[in-house]
Design a protein around this motif. Structure first.
Motif, short mmCIF file in Angstrom:
data_model
loop_
_atom_site.label_atom_id
_atom_site.label_comp_id
_atom_site.label_asym_id
_atom_site.label_seq_id
_atom_site.Cartn_x
_atom_site.Cartn_y
_atom_site.Cartn_z
N VAL A 6 -58.29 -23.32 0.21
CA VAL A 6 -57.84 -22.01 -0.28
C VAL A 6 -58.92 -20.98 0.02
CG1 VAL A 6 -57.00 -20.73 -2.28
CG2 VAL A 6 -56.67 -23.21 -2.17
N VAL A 7 -58.55 -19.90 0.69
CA VAL A 7 -59.52 -18.84 0.94
C VAL A 7 -59.30 -17.72 -0.08
CG1 VAL A 7 -58.06 -17.71 2.69
CG2 VAL A 7 -60.51 -17.26 2.65
N VAL A 8 -60.41 -17.21 -0.60
CA VAL A 8 -60.36 -16.05 -1.49
C VAL A 8 -60.88 -14.88 -0.68
CG1 VAL A 8 -61.17 -15.06 -3.66
CG2 VAL A 8 -60.71 -17.52 -3.50
N THR A 9 -60.02 -13.91 -0.42
CA THR A 9 -60.38 -12.87 0.53
C THR A 9 -59.82 -11.52 0.08
OG1 THR A 9 -60.32 -12.31 2.89
CG2 THR A 9 -58.35 -13.34 1.99
N SER A 10 -60.24 -10.43 0.75
CA SER A 10 -59.77 -9.11 0.32
C SER A 10 -59.92 -8.01 1.36
CB SER A 10 -60.54 -8.65 -0.92
OG SER A 10 -61.86 -8.33 -0.55
N GLY A 11 -60.81 -8.18 2.31
CA GLY A 11 -61.11 -7.06 3.22
C GLY A 11 -62.19 -6.18 2.63
N LYS A 12 -61.86 -5.54 1.53
CA LYS A 12 -62.81 -4.62 0.90
C LYS A 12 -63.84 -5.39 0.07
CE LYS A 12 -62.57 -0.41 -1.86
NZ LYS A 12 -63.38 0.42 -0.97
N GLY A 13 -65.02 -4.83 -0.01
CA GLY A 13 -66.06 -5.46 -0.81
C GLY A 13 -66.01 -5.01 -2.27
N PHE A 117 -59.48 -29.74 -3.78
CA PHE A 117 -59.44 -28.34 -3.36
C PHE A 117 -60.77 -27.91 -2.78
CE2 PHE A 117 -56.17 -28.48 -6.70
CZ PHE A 117 -55.10 -27.98 -5.99
N ILE A 118 -60.68 -27.15 -1.70
CA ILE A 118 -61.88 -26.50 -1.15
C ILE A 118 -61.61 -25.00 -1.24
CG2 ILE A 118 -63.33 -26.18 0.87
CD1 ILE A 118 -62.30 -28.93 1.85
N ILE A 119 -62.46 -24.30 -1.99
CA ILE A 119 -62.29 -22.86 -2.16
C ILE A 119 -63.30 -22.15 -1.27
CG2 ILE A 119 -62.15 -20.98 -3.86
CD1 ILE A 119 -60.27 -23.42 -4.39
N CYS A 120 -62.81 -21.31 -0.36
CA CYS A 120 -63.70 -20.60 0.55
C CYS A 120 -63.84 -19.17 0.08
CB CYS A 120 -63.14 -20.63 1.97
SG CYS A 120 -62.89 -22.29 2.60
N ASP A 121 -65.05 -18.81 -0.34
CA ASP A 121 -65.31 -17.45 -0.81
C ASP A 121 -65.66 -16.60 0.41
OD1 ASP A 121 -65.92 -15.21 -2.28
OD2 ASP A 121 -67.92 -15.91 -2.84
N SER A 122 -64.74 -15.73 0.80
CA SER A 122 -64.90 -14.96 2.03
C SER A 122 -65.82 -13.77 1.81
CB SER A 122 -63.54 -14.46 2.49
OG SER A 122 -63.67 -13.54 3.56
N PRO A 123 -66.59 -13.38 2.83
CA PRO A 123 -67.30 -12.11 2.75
C PRO A 123 -66.32 -10.95 2.94
CG PRO A 123 -67.69 -13.14 4.88
CD PRO A 123 -66.86 -14.10 4.08
N ALA A 124 -66.77 -9.75 2.62
CA ALA A 124 -65.94 -8.57 2.87
C ALA A 124 -65.87 -8.34 4.37
CB ALA A 124 -66.55 -7.36 2.17
N GLY A 125 -64.99 -7.44 4.78
CA GLY A 125 -64.89 -7.11 6.20
C GLY A 125 -63.87 -7.97 6.91
N ILE A 126 -63.79 -7.74 8.23
CA ILE A 126 -62.82 -8.49 9.03
C ILE A 126 -63.52 -9.13 10.22
CG2 ILE A 126 -60.78 -7.16 8.37
CD1 ILE A 126 -61.20 -5.47 10.86
N GLU A 127 -64.82 -9.38 10.08
CA GLU A 127 -65.57 -9.94 11.20
C GLU A 127 -65.72 -11.46 11.06
OE1 GLU A 127 -66.77 -7.12 9.60
OE2 GLU A 127 -65.89 -5.78 11.09
N THR A 128 -66.63 -12.02 11.87
CA THR A 128 -66.77 -13.47 11.98
C THR A 128 -66.72 -14.20 10.64
OG1 THR A 128 -68.36 -12.86 13.66
CG2 THR A 128 -68.11 -15.20 13.21
N GLY A 129 -67.53 -13.74 9.67
CA GLY A 129 -67.60 -14.44 8.39
C GLY A 129 -66.24 -14.56 7.74
N ALA A 130 -65.52 -13.44 7.68
CA ALA A 130 -64.21 -13.44 7.05
C ALA A 130 -63.22 -14.28 7.86
CB ALA A 130 -63.70 -12.01 6.91
N ARG A 152 -54.85 -1.04 0.92
CA ARG A 152 -54.74 -0.91 2.38
C ARG A 152 -55.54 -2.01 3.09
NH1 ARG A 152 -53.61 3.77 5.49
NH2 ARG A 152 -52.50 4.49 3.66
N ASP A 153 -56.74 -2.29 2.58
CA ASP A 153 -57.56 -3.34 3.20
C ASP A 153 -56.93 -4.71 3.00
OD1 ASP A 153 -59.19 -1.30 3.86
OD2 ASP A 153 -60.92 -1.92 2.67
N SER A 154 -56.31 -4.91 1.86
CA SER A 154 -55.64 -6.19 1.63
C SER A 154 -54.47 -6.35 2.60
CB SER A 154 -55.12 -6.26 0.20
OG SER A 154 -56.21 -6.30 -0.69
N ASP A 155 -53.80 -5.24 2.89
CA ASP A 155 -52.71 -5.28 3.85
C ASP A 155 -53.22 -5.75 5.21
OD1 ASP A 155 -49.94 -4.68 4.46
OD2 ASP A 155 -50.70 -3.02 5.67
N ARG A 156 -54.38 -5.23 5.59
CA ARG A 156 -55.00 -5.62 6.86
C ARG A 156 -55.31 -7.11 6.86
NH1 ARG A 156 -56.26 -5.68 11.66
NH2 ARG A 156 -58.09 -4.79 12.64
#
Lengths: 272, 275
Positions: A6-13, A117-130, A152-156
């Motif tokens: 499961v990835v936890v992500t958002s785009g925005k920081g 479960f493996i939970i992946c805490d994503s960095p902000a942004g849309i680059e390599t880390g994310a 808007r960032d979540s939409d992205r």
């Protein structure tokens, strides 16, 4: 049971990804599932702080990705919850150190260790880390604050989940998306200062898995190095427990979404 | 193009396909093609200019008609008494062979010539090019009977485009940052198009959901293209290069409602659709 990523992500920081990763992983482990939470925010690691294991980090994700040490040496076992493990990010490297083959191998080894479960805490942004954090995901928690730029960032990010992940590229079943709204303040929604749940749903049209109310206890918890789900009796802890329950397929009505006028008791003794 | 994995679907045949007779039909069809209008017969000059302005390519085997009607010809041709033996004294023929090679190298597909002299036409036929006869060509190549020419054109082009321009159908939401381009045809989107997404078509754009992003129809100049949306909330609307942003809000009778957008001269018309 096969391992679910499961990835936890958002785009925005700053919207609450790490807070959510910590509480969500803890909540799953409290339910008895063997859970590992991985910090993908290489260079700006925070998860170990919030999980209260900062001083126990010796090796990190990059060491394992680069095959310098064994995975078991880098896994930090939580002191409060059995079956909960933390894999910290490296503070001294940057995101380019995240090699895809290495990440795949680490996730494969965790599967072999029979994590549920493996939970992946994503960095902000849309680059390599994310992109690395989401690449192998089976499901995604998209964390959004009730304001336009976050939505808007979540939409992205939702667009990238449906086009850049392994599942999307290989044309398999798409990544299952869940929307989690954090820092929700019903009183400010009524005052028109925040987007309402309906507004957000109208824009994103992604199933809602929970609403975490805006609360000082989140700040208190992270300053103490404690996942917010441990703050007994707080709205935030209850809301995260509901999220875990819904994720596991239980039917829970939404809470903390209605504006409340302070009663006479609170008016006399002050809000907590 | 576009991050979304969309499928191609094809429109089925002609409109009156009900009464199907035989395995094929020969029909008169009109296609709009790229035309390479030559202003010089000097191959060296042409090659240099081509390399400079179009050498980068980016063409995807699009059909192109070589238009020779603009090539300056020596005045000597007009003398009718010359007839066949004097063809040698005529204008230097355009080096079609070299032009075809040049176009193929840039991923263009020459299919026909227009405005060619009889000599050039013979070479064109040898190279597998048809004569796309229009007025100047008919005048010039008087020897070639018009009917024969037309048949050749039809055959040639129908071969390359067996079906009408394909319609691109997208059934997943298009979110901020995603872009879909329906080359040569219409684009149909069955899910929402959010702010920051772009839907582009050479034909019309149809969105059966809220259209909040940018919509561009007639991307290659088709002024008859239209934009249809189930809920018109687009941040930019453009048809054949005429555009408007929502800096000035959409009229109340179409904003957030089913509507179509079409071009009336130089002006975008927005009309509510009543179902």
């Amino acid at each position: 049971m096969t391992t679910k990523i499961v990835v936890v992500t958002s785009g925005k920081g700053g919207v609450g990804k790490t807070t959510t990763s910590a509480s969500f992983a803890t909540g799953l482990a409290m339910r008895g599932f063997k859970t590992c939470v991985i910090d993908f925010d290489v260079g700006l690691r925070n998860l170990d702080l919030i999980m209260g294991v900062e001083r126990r980090v010796v090796y990190d994700l990059i060491n394992v990705v680069n095959d310098e040490i064994k995975l078991t040496q880098a896994l930090i076992k939580d002191k409060q919850i059995d079956k909960l493990y933390i894999l910290a990010a490296s503070q001294t490297r940057d995101k380019d150190a995240l090699k895809q083959e290495g990440v795949e191998r680490v996730l494969g080894e965790l599967k072999e260790m029979e994590f549920d479960f493996i939970i992946c805490d994503s960095p902000a942004g849309i680059e390599t880390g994310a992109l690395m954090a989401m690449h192998y995901a089976d499901e995604a928690l998209v964390v959004t604050n009730p304001e336009v730029s976050s939505v808007r960032d979540s939409d992205r990010i939702l667009g990238m989940l449906s086009s850049k992940t392994k599942r999307a590229i290989e044309g398999g079943e798409p990544v299952k998306e869940h929307l989690l709204i954090t820092r929700y303040n019903p009183n400010r929604v009524e005052g028109g200062q925040m987007l309402s749940l309906d507004d957000i749903h109208e824009i994103l049209r992604t199933p809602l898995i929970g609403v975490i109310p805006e609360s000082d206890s989140v700040l208190q918890a992270s300053n103490q190095g404690l996942p917010a789900i441990h703050m007994q009796g707080s709205d935030v802890a209850e809301a995260y427990k509901d999220v875990v329950a819904r994720f596991l397929g239980e039917d829970k009505p939404m809470r903390f979404t209605e504006a409340v006028k302070p009663g006479w008791f609170k008016r006399v003794f002050g809000a907590k | 193009m576009g991050e979304s994995k969309a499928e191609f679907t094809r429109e089925s045949g002609g409109r009156r396909s009900a009464s199907r007779t035989g395995a094929f039909e020969l029909k008169s069809r009109r296609f709009s093609l790229l035309g390479l209008v030559l202003h010089s017969a000097d191959m060296a000059e042409l090659a240099a200019d081509w390399a400079e302005r179009a050498g980068a390519g980016g063409f995807e085997h699009e059909p192109v008609v070589i238009d020779l009607s603009g090539v300056p010809r020596a005045a000597a041709v007009s003398a009718a008494e010359g007839q066949a033996p004097l063809a040698l004294d005529g204008p230097a023929p355009v080096d079609l062979r070299a032009i075809v090679a040049l176009l193929r190298a840039s991923q263009l597909q020459p299919v026909a010539v227009t405005g060619a002299t009889a000599e050039e036409l013979a070479l064109a036929h040898e190279l597998g090019l048809a004569d796309a006869a229009d007025e100047p060509a008919a005048e010039r190549a008087a020897a070639a009977p018009a009917e024969v020419v037309r048949e050749v054109v039809v055959e040639k082009i129908v071969e390359k485009h067996a079906a009408p321009a394909p319609t691109l159908v997208v059934d997943k939401p298009l979110r901020s940052g995603q872009r879909v381009y329906a080359k040569g045809g219409d684009l149909v989107v069955l899910a929402l198009v959010n702010h920051g997404a772009e839907v582009i078509a050479d034909g019309s754009v149809h969105v059966y959901a809220p259209l909040r992003g940018k919509a561009i129809a007639g991307a290659r100049g088709d002024t008859s293209a239209r934009i249809y949306a189930h809920s018109l909330e687009a941040e930019l609307l453009a048809i054949a290069g005429i555009y408007r942003t929502t800096e000035n809000p959409l009229p109340a009778d179409v904003a957030g409602k089913p509507a179509q957008v079409l071009l009336d001269g130089e002006k975008l018309l927005m009309q509510p659709l009543a179902f």
